[in-house]
Write an enzyme that holds these catalytic residues in place. Sequence first.
Site, mmCIF file in Angstrom:
data_model
loop_
_atom_site.group_PDB
_atom_site.id
_atom_site.type_symbol
_atom_site.label_atom_id
_atom_site.label_comp_id
_atom_site.label_asym_id
_atom_site.label_seq_id
_atom_site.Cartn_x
_atom_site.Cartn_y
_atom_site.Cartn_z
ATOM 1 N N GLN A 225 8.754 -3.588 10.487
ATOM 2 C CA GLN A 225 7.395 -4.021 10.768
ATOM 3 C C GLN A 225 7.249 -4.877 11.810
ATOM 4 O O GLN A 225 6.399 -4.980 12.462
ATOM 5 C CB GLN A 225 6.628 -4.318 9.432
ATOM 6 C CG GLN A 225 6.391 -2.930 8.553
ATOM 7 C CD GLN A 225 5.703 -3.474 7.245
ATOM 8 O OE1 GLN A 225 5.865 -4.550 6.620
ATOM 9 N NE2 GLN A 225 5.318 -2.456 6.625
ATOM 10 N N CYS B 235 -0.119 9.723 -6.924
ATOM 11 C CA CYS B 235 -1.069 8.479 -6.875
ATOM 12 C C CYS B 235 -2.364 8.860 -6.644
ATOM 13 O O CYS B 235 -3.118 8.248 -7.315
ATOM 14 C CB CYS B 235 -0.437 7.516 -5.896
ATOM 15 S SG CYS B 235 1.172 6.746 -6.001
#
Length: 381
Positions: free
Chosen positions: A202, A353
């Site tokens: 990232q 989820c």
Amino acid sequence: MASEQQDAIEAPAIGRSRHFVDDILAEADIRINGDRPWDIQLHREEALDEIVARQSMGLGETYMRGDWDVQAIDQFIYRILDSDLGRHFKSWRHIFPYIRSCLLNLQSRRRAFEVGEHHYDLGNEFYAAMLDSRLTYSCGYWKEAQTLDEAQEAKLDLICRKLQLEPGMKLLDIGCGWGSLIGYAAQKYQVECVGVTVSREQRAYVAERYANLPITVHLQDYRELNEPFDRIASVGMFEHVGRKNHRAFMEVSKRCLKKDGILLLHTIGKSKPAPTDPWVEKYIFPNGEIPAASQITLAAQELLTCEDLHNFGPDYDKTLMAWHDNFERNWPRFADRYGRRFYRMWRYYLLLCAASFRVRRMQLWQWMLSKNRTDSVERIC
């Protein structure tokens, strides 16, 4: 649809004797080897005993192995949760994860980088294929949006407006991900931005994509922060903080906020303190822990003032289904690299989820917390 999914779903169901799980699933209108999208197709009968014995872990691992399939996993899991079938399988197994999370600091500084290496460093190309164009790995805001990109940009702008950003301010993003918020804030609101992350992938991505903007990203644990900021945001990171460190997070936020500063905390939440689903912790988010509202309130007590709490949990269902659609469509590009087991694991994770948010077992909160303000913070939704 990916070839692995087609092969599994088209595999013939086995001949079998009736199992007591048949009667339990019937409470949720689920049939074994039925013909509806939420009916389970069983390929190995012994998997039922493993699911009964190991519950959530057994269900996830037997799916990863290909012991069973469901055309619409999200609908299957939703029906299980909505009918509370878990009440049939309560056992002593549930107490040990809870005791472990209470006694041990699973999110210590020594462990801080484990989730980055395990989950977020899978590869920027993979996440770019699944997420929106800004690589925003958190819930979108679908109030007026029609597409994933629109929902994520609406969320980013909502955060910036809630924070009352003005040109010249300095914004800290704790857990900045691939930089979608700090990139948007720097471009649209002309603020200087600092991000912290535990993912090398990232950090490298942000440095390259936003090289021409006033953005700095540090590869460090949030507990090391000690410089002043006008505003702080944390989006989708508090789930990695853990109950042992909730107070420390709020202390760091208070330490780094200037007078009249504002913290926006965007986090998944649940109704009461409980350990993370064991399958999710083992395979997806090591050492993760979803906070309860009571834990956040207690952590901020006498440090920061709660100005507003905004819940748009159902929007995460839409976001996860959009990610799943992208994942399925782009999977052929990654099949050779990651393999069939990863495909089944990731598909199960996304749809599990989505079902949890759909049945409202999990929420999505934006907390507005302030430091030393004499006036209230305007409520914006």
